[in-house]
Design an enzyme around this catalytic site. Sequence first.
Site, PDB file in Angstrom:
ATOM      1  N   TYR A  11       0.845  -1.086  -0.018  1.00  0.00           N
ATOM      2  CA  TYR A  11       0.051   0.086   0.006  1.00  0.00           C
ATOM      3  C   TYR A  11       1.096   1.139   0.055  1.00  0.00           C
ATOM      4  CZ  TYR A  11      -3.010   3.606   2.242  1.00  0.00           C
ATOM      5  OH  TYR A  11      -3.397   4.647   2.882  1.00  0.00           O
ATOM      6  N   LEU A  33       5.690 -10.380  -2.007  1.00  0.00           N
ATOM      7  CA  LEU A  33       3.997 -10.643  -2.051  1.00  0.00           C
ATOM      8  C   LEU A  33       3.435 -11.297  -0.971  1.00  0.00           C
ATOM      9  CD1 LEU A  33       3.557 -11.335  -5.896  1.00  0.00           C
ATOM     10  CD2 LEU A  33       3.434  -9.125  -4.815  1.00  0.00           C
ATOM     11  N   SER A 117       8.760   4.303  11.867  1.00  0.00           N
ATOM     12  CA  SER A 117       7.453   4.480  12.422  1.00  0.00           C
ATOM     13  C   SER A 117       7.561   5.329  13.620  1.00  0.00           C
ATOM     14  CB  SER A 117       6.882   3.143  12.801  1.00  0.00           C
ATOM     15  OG  SER A 117       5.854   3.273  13.520  1.00  0.00           O
ATOM     16  N   TYR A 141       7.143  -4.541  17.405  1.00  0.00           N
ATOM     17  CA  TYR A 141       7.015  -3.763  16.129  1.00  0.00           C
ATOM     18  C   TYR A 141       7.730  -2.797  16.260  1.00  0.00           C
ATOM     19  CZ  TYR A 141       5.668  -0.466  12.432  1.00  0.00           C
ATOM     20  OH  TYR A 141       5.648   0.518  11.270  1.00  0.00           O
ATOM     21  N   LYS A 145      11.551  -1.750  14.476  1.00  0.00           N
ATOM     22  CA  LYS A 145      11.775  -0.103  13.777  1.00  0.00           C
ATOM     23  C   LYS A 145      13.029   0.685  14.325  1.00  0.00           C
ATOM     24  CE  LYS A 145       9.007  -0.362  10.132  1.00  0.00           C
ATOM     25  NZ  LYS A 145       9.490  -0.216   8.654  1.00  0.00           N
ATOM     26  N   ASN A 175      -0.394   6.953  11.628  1.00  0.00           N
ATOM     27  CA  ASN A 175      -1.424   6.382  10.956  1.00  0.00           C
ATOM     28  C   ASN A 175      -1.492   6.938   9.506  1.00  0.00           C
ATOM     29  OD1 ASN A 175      -2.696   4.782  13.196  1.00  0.00           O
ATOM     30  ND2 ASN A 175      -2.943   7.021  13.943  1.00  0.00           N
TER      31      ASN A 175
END
Length: 325
Positions: A11, A33, A117, A141, A145, A175
């Site tokens: 995305y 993928l 992030s 997470y 990062k 976000n």
Amino acid sequence: MSWLVTGGAGYIGTHVVRALDAAGMQPVVLDDLSTGIESFVVGDTPFVRASVLDTAAVIAALIEHNVEGVIHCAGYKFAGESVKYPLHTYQQNVDGTRSLLEAMAVAGVRLLVFSSSAGVYGTPSSPVVTEQTPTEPESPYGESKLIGEWLIRDQVRATAGTDAALAATSLRYFNVVGSGFRDVWDASPHNLFPKVFAAIEAGNAPQINGTDYDTPDGTCVRDYVHVSDLAHSHVAAARMLAAGRGLAPVYNLGSGAGTSVREIVDAIVAVTGTSLVPIEAPRRPGDPARIVATGDLAADDLEWKNSHSVREMVESAWASHPHGS
């Protein structure tokens, strides 16, 4: 010369790829993928189906496509799920970044933009986050990062003053929403907009958790940025590095003001045309009233601007959402 985008069929990565293409910077996509969508790669953009964990495949792609620099978007991006799957998270995000850095060193590629992030900040004591805010991540997470940033920092230090000197910067954000293209959507089942859209299509009213916070409308305030604005500053960072301009090690891509949960929900209700009435529920434990990031430094250096309204963010996301799927 070209720019490799890891995770370029995802995305965010797809928006970066198309922004590079629009800027005449010859993108190349590398994606395994696992979450990316091959149809997002359009036109004559070269596509390498491989994982950043496959160091040999990354080296081959860098050399074959005469890559000048890398925008590293690949990774396992689900903070909540990372608590359940910490080893997978560290493998994808930490070892993936280490593998990429090794491949770049072997291939002689010296420019890197890291899509990091704002999760590295955890729950900061101040409601407004700057680049100087202490990093105290609260999930694997966020930790992964931050470790990725450390790996890059250490490689920059190790190569400084040599012919192989690495020039790099890391971009932190909260976000990401919206879409710049009708054929690209946020396919994550864990992100806010696709979750709310799916709930509405299933006949379930959107829910607001907590309406008595010390904010203008009583609901939590968070940072939401449009994916096209985000992609633009990734490309600006790449362009600055390619021009030899020194950049800061990290930048926040933030709104500085934020958007309340009620504003988001009201916009979703208006845009989707649903007759469902939002449900007001109690607070969730641990939800701070307000967390937003400033974008002042990025505005100065990376052409950063949060240029989309809340309504535009929701409209673009809804227009690209695969309805009924």
